[in-house]
Design an enzyme around this catalytic site. Structure first.
Site, PDB file in Angstrom:
ATOM      1  N   TRP A  90     -35.073-148.568  10.871  1.00 48.69           N
ATOM      2  CA  TRP A  90     -34.558-147.397  10.173  1.00 48.69           C
ATOM      3  C   TRP A  90     -35.276-147.112   8.864  1.00 48.69           C
ATOM      4  O   TRP A  90     -35.097-146.047   8.285  1.00 48.69           O
ATOM      5  CB  TRP A  90     -33.069-147.603   9.845  1.00 48.69           C
ATOM      6  N   ASN A  91     -36.082-148.057   8.342  1.00 49.11           N
ATOM      7  CA  ASN A  91     -36.535-147.905   6.954  1.00 49.11           C
ATOM      8  C   ASN A  91     -37.512-146.741   6.750  1.00 49.11           C
ATOM      9  O   ASN A  91     -37.477-146.066   5.728  1.00 49.11           O
ATOM     10  CB  ASN A  91     -37.124-149.219   6.433  1.00 49.11           C
ATOM     11  N   LYS A 128     -36.492-146.655  21.427  1.00 49.84           N
ATOM     12  CA  LYS A 128     -35.173-147.199  21.099  1.00 49.84           C
ATOM     13  C   LYS A 128     -35.157-147.349  19.578  1.00 49.84           C
ATOM     14  O   LYS A 128     -35.715-148.289  19.010  1.00 49.84           O
ATOM     15  CB  LYS A 128     -34.953-148.547  21.791  1.00 49.84           C
ATOM     16  N   HIS A 129     -34.547-146.384  18.907  1.00 49.13           N
ATOM     17  CA  HIS A 129     -34.545-146.386  17.452  1.00 49.13           C
ATOM     18  C   HIS A 129     -33.323-147.131  16.925  1.00 49.13           C
ATOM     19  O   HIS A 129     -32.401-147.470  17.672  1.00 49.13           O
ATOM     20  CB  HIS A 129     -34.543-144.943  16.934  1.00 49.13           C
ATOM     21  N   SER A 143     -29.802-147.844  15.239  1.00 42.28           N
ATOM     22  CA  SER A 143     -28.568-147.119  15.541  1.00 42.28           C
ATOM     23  C   SER A 143     -28.050-146.270  14.384  1.00 42.28           C
ATOM     24  O   SER A 143     -27.182-145.414  14.598  1.00 42.28           O
ATOM     25  CB  SER A 143     -27.474-148.118  15.967  1.00 42.28           C
ATOM     26  N   GLY A 199     -39.687-154.947  13.311  1.00 42.28           N
ATOM     27  CA  GLY A 199     -38.355-155.408  12.964  1.00 42.28           C
ATOM     28  C   GLY A 199     -38.360-156.849  12.491  1.00 42.28           C
ATOM     29  O   GLY A 199     -39.362-157.364  11.995  1.00 42.28           O
ATOM     30  N   SER A 200     -37.239-157.506  12.688  1.00 43.37           N
ATOM     31  CA  SER A 200     -37.046-158.866  12.191  1.00 43.37           C
ATOM     32  C   SER A 200     -37.705-159.892  13.099  1.00 43.37           C
ATOM     33  O   SER A 200     -38.028-159.616  14.263  1.00 43.37           O
ATOM     34  CB  SER A 200     -35.545-159.167  12.098  1.00 43.37           C
ATOM     35  N   GLU A 233     -44.735-156.136  14.867  1.00 43.53           N
ATOM     36  CA  GLU A 233     -44.913-156.062  13.418  1.00 43.53           C
ATOM     37  C   GLU A 233     -43.581-156.485  12.823  1.00 43.53           C
ATOM     38  O   GLU A 233     -42.603-155.745  12.879  1.00 43.53           O
ATOM     39  CB  GLU A 233     -45.300-154.639  12.989  1.00 43.53           C
ATOM     40  N   CYS A 248     -41.447-153.681   4.854  1.00 42.65           N
ATOM     41  CA  CYS A 248     -42.065-154.963   5.207  1.00 42.65           C
ATOM     42  C   CYS A 248     -43.248-155.269   4.311  1.00 42.65           C
ATOM     43  O   CYS A 248     -43.524-156.427   3.998  1.00 42.65           O
ATOM     44  CB  CYS A 248     -42.517-154.953   6.665  1.00 42.65           C
ATOM     45  N   GLU A 289     -37.323-163.185   3.461  1.00 38.55           N
ATOM     46  CA  GLU A 289     -37.686-161.813   3.146  1.00 38.55           C
ATOM     47  C   GLU A 289     -36.497-161.138   2.474  1.00 38.55           C
ATOM     48  O   GLU A 289     -35.375-161.205   2.981  1.00 38.55           O
ATOM     49  CB  GLU A 289     -38.062-161.030   4.400  1.00 38.55           C
TER      50      GLU A 289
END
Length: 466
Positions: free
Chosen positions: A129-130, A153-154, A156, A205-206, A227, A261, A358
């Site tokens: 989402w960032n 798939k973005h 939510s 993502g994570s 990534e 990130c 992080e």
């Protein structure tokens, strides 16, 4: 899926998830669209991407306001994000054909050998989402230019952004199945990734999310690009321009509310300039305006969700309890919305949360080191390896130090950024593969060897070799 404005905490709209039947329809459409879309010429795809860029610029205000409502990005930064998406479309509209041109190889007389680059098929993208538009376009522009079709798939909390991106590809003249959004929760990703119609996947993502996607893709022998997180060092050497390093550093840590990130997170500063840097850095951080993201004077808006803001504060609190010193910030703002102030911590103990984890928000950890070797050692003292910045007036020295830092990209006298013209990605726990530039467009293609031999009578006694 609820759209909640993080500046107010109000739920403004609700979206229905796609049920199994709707997902099946979209997978089938992706498969059937690919069978014809793969035969489009690169020039045709480039032309449509140029149209996407035009539509993005025409709709800048609309899309920027959408991002600001859904995840709290300051409006000026949201507008810049839309422009960057148009730029990446421009880039591949101009260069995709050159990146994908056939590569000729030496061959025996009477033969011609080349490598051609063919698309794989539907590619699943799991995006955060960032940067709700940029993350999607960073994947979409090169992969669609190569002839693949996209399934997004973005996150939510940005469903409106996800659907808007689908719209802009359709409105530009791409087939309906060339780029589609799947409004699904994360627990349905494994089933879709396992589907034989999906040929590859990319995730931003994570670490745990990357591990899950890589495991499922590996079980099904599917290519992935990951990534993942970052804890980028920002190294300030004793001969650096301190004013420039401090001013840029404040922005590098707090751009997009620190939710990046590749944000500068760990500031590694030589003892000879430490005090001067701290004075200027804290002043630059405190000069940033925190406020309503719809206000053009705002530099730092709310965090994207209340729970995310609370998680950041927990990391800060545990680090302070371990011995870190708060130089500015350090407490959630007493106002409506998920606001956390730009924060600077010094005397950061090794292994505390802001050192070892992080921190996905506006919190800078500052370290004092006594020589260049110690700076390199501290820069590499992390499981991550996404980006790094080195500040020095000696560019040769800067390049030498940058060369010893374990990262996918290093910048000298500049903040870390992604750019359509250069490859982007990380090492270690920051993932693998590359996005953007020529490397990015070639991640999801079949590098097919084509050997042409002039028809001649063969020697019956010739033994073929592998």
């Amino acid at each position: 899926m609820e759209r909640t404005n993080p500046a107010t905490g109000e739920t403004t709209e609700t979206y229905d998830e796609h049920d199994d039947g709707q997902v099946e329809d979209r997978l089938s459409r992706a498969e059937s669209t690919f069978e014809t879309f793969r035969d489009w010429s690169v020039a045709e795809r480039e032309t449509k991407l140029a149209t996407v860029a035009t539509l993005l610029r025409d709709r800048t205000a609309e899309y920027a306001e959408l991002m600001t409502r859904e995840m709290g990005k300051p409006i000026a930064q949201a507008e810049a994000e839309v422009e960057k998406c148009a730029w990446v479309c421009d880039h591949y509209a101009e260069h995709a054909g050159r990146y994908l041109q056939d590569e000729r190889h030496p061959s025996p007389p009477g033969s011609a050998v080349k490598t051609v680059y063919e698309p794989l098929g539907p590619v699943l993208a799991i995006m955060p989402w960032n940067f709700p538009f940029w993350q999607a376009f960073r994947f979409a522009a090169p992969y669609v230019a190569a002839g693949n079709v996209g399934l997004l798939k973005h996150a939510s909390n940005v469903p409106g952004c996800a659907l808007a991106i689908e719209d802009v590809f359709r409105d530009a003249g791409f087939p309906d199945g060339a780029f589609q959004t799947l409004l699904i929760p994360s627990d349905r990703v494994e089933t879709i990734l396992s589907d034989p119609r999906v040929k590859a996947a990319t995730l931003t993502g994570s670490g745990p999310a990357g591990e899950a996607v890589a495991a499922t893709a590996g079980e099904n022998l599917k290519k992935t690009v990951l990534e993942l997180g970052g804890s980028d060092p920002y190294v300030v050497l004793d001969d650096a321009d301190i004013e420039a390093a401090a001013t840029t550093g404040a922005w590098a840590r707090n751009l997009n509310g620190g939710q990046s990130c590749i944000a500068a997170k760990r500031f590694v500063v030589h003892d000879a300039v430490y005090d001067a840097f701290i004075e200027r850095f804290v002043a630059a951080v405190e000069s940033l305006t925190v406020g309503d993201p719809t206000d053009r004077d705002t530099d730092v808006g709310p965090q994207a969700r209340q729970d995310l803001m609370e998680g950041i504060h927990e990391q800060v609190t545990e680090s302070v309890d371990a011995g870190a010193t708060v130089l500015t910030g350090g407490e959630p703002l007493d106002r409506e919305g998920a606001y956390y102030p730009p924060t600077v911590l010094a005397d950061v103990p090794r292994g505390c949360p802001v050192d070892a984890e992080e921190v996905f928000g506006p919190v800078a950890a500052v370290y004092r080191v006594f020589d260049e070797e110690a700076a390199i050692e501290k820069a590499n003292d992390t499981e991550f390896g996404l980006g790094a910045s080195v500040w020095t007036n000696d560019l040769d020295r800067g390049e030498r130090v940058a060369g010893r830092i374990d990262a996918g990209c290093t910048y000298i006298n500049e903040l870390v950024k992604s750019d359509p013209r250069v490859p982007f990605g990380g090492v270690k726990q920051s993932g693998y593969g590359r996005e953007l530039a020529e490397a990015g467009i070639k991640e999801f293609v079949n590098r097919k060897t084509v050997w042409r031999q002039r028809a001649e009578k063969s020697d019956e006694n010739e033994v073929p070799t592998e």
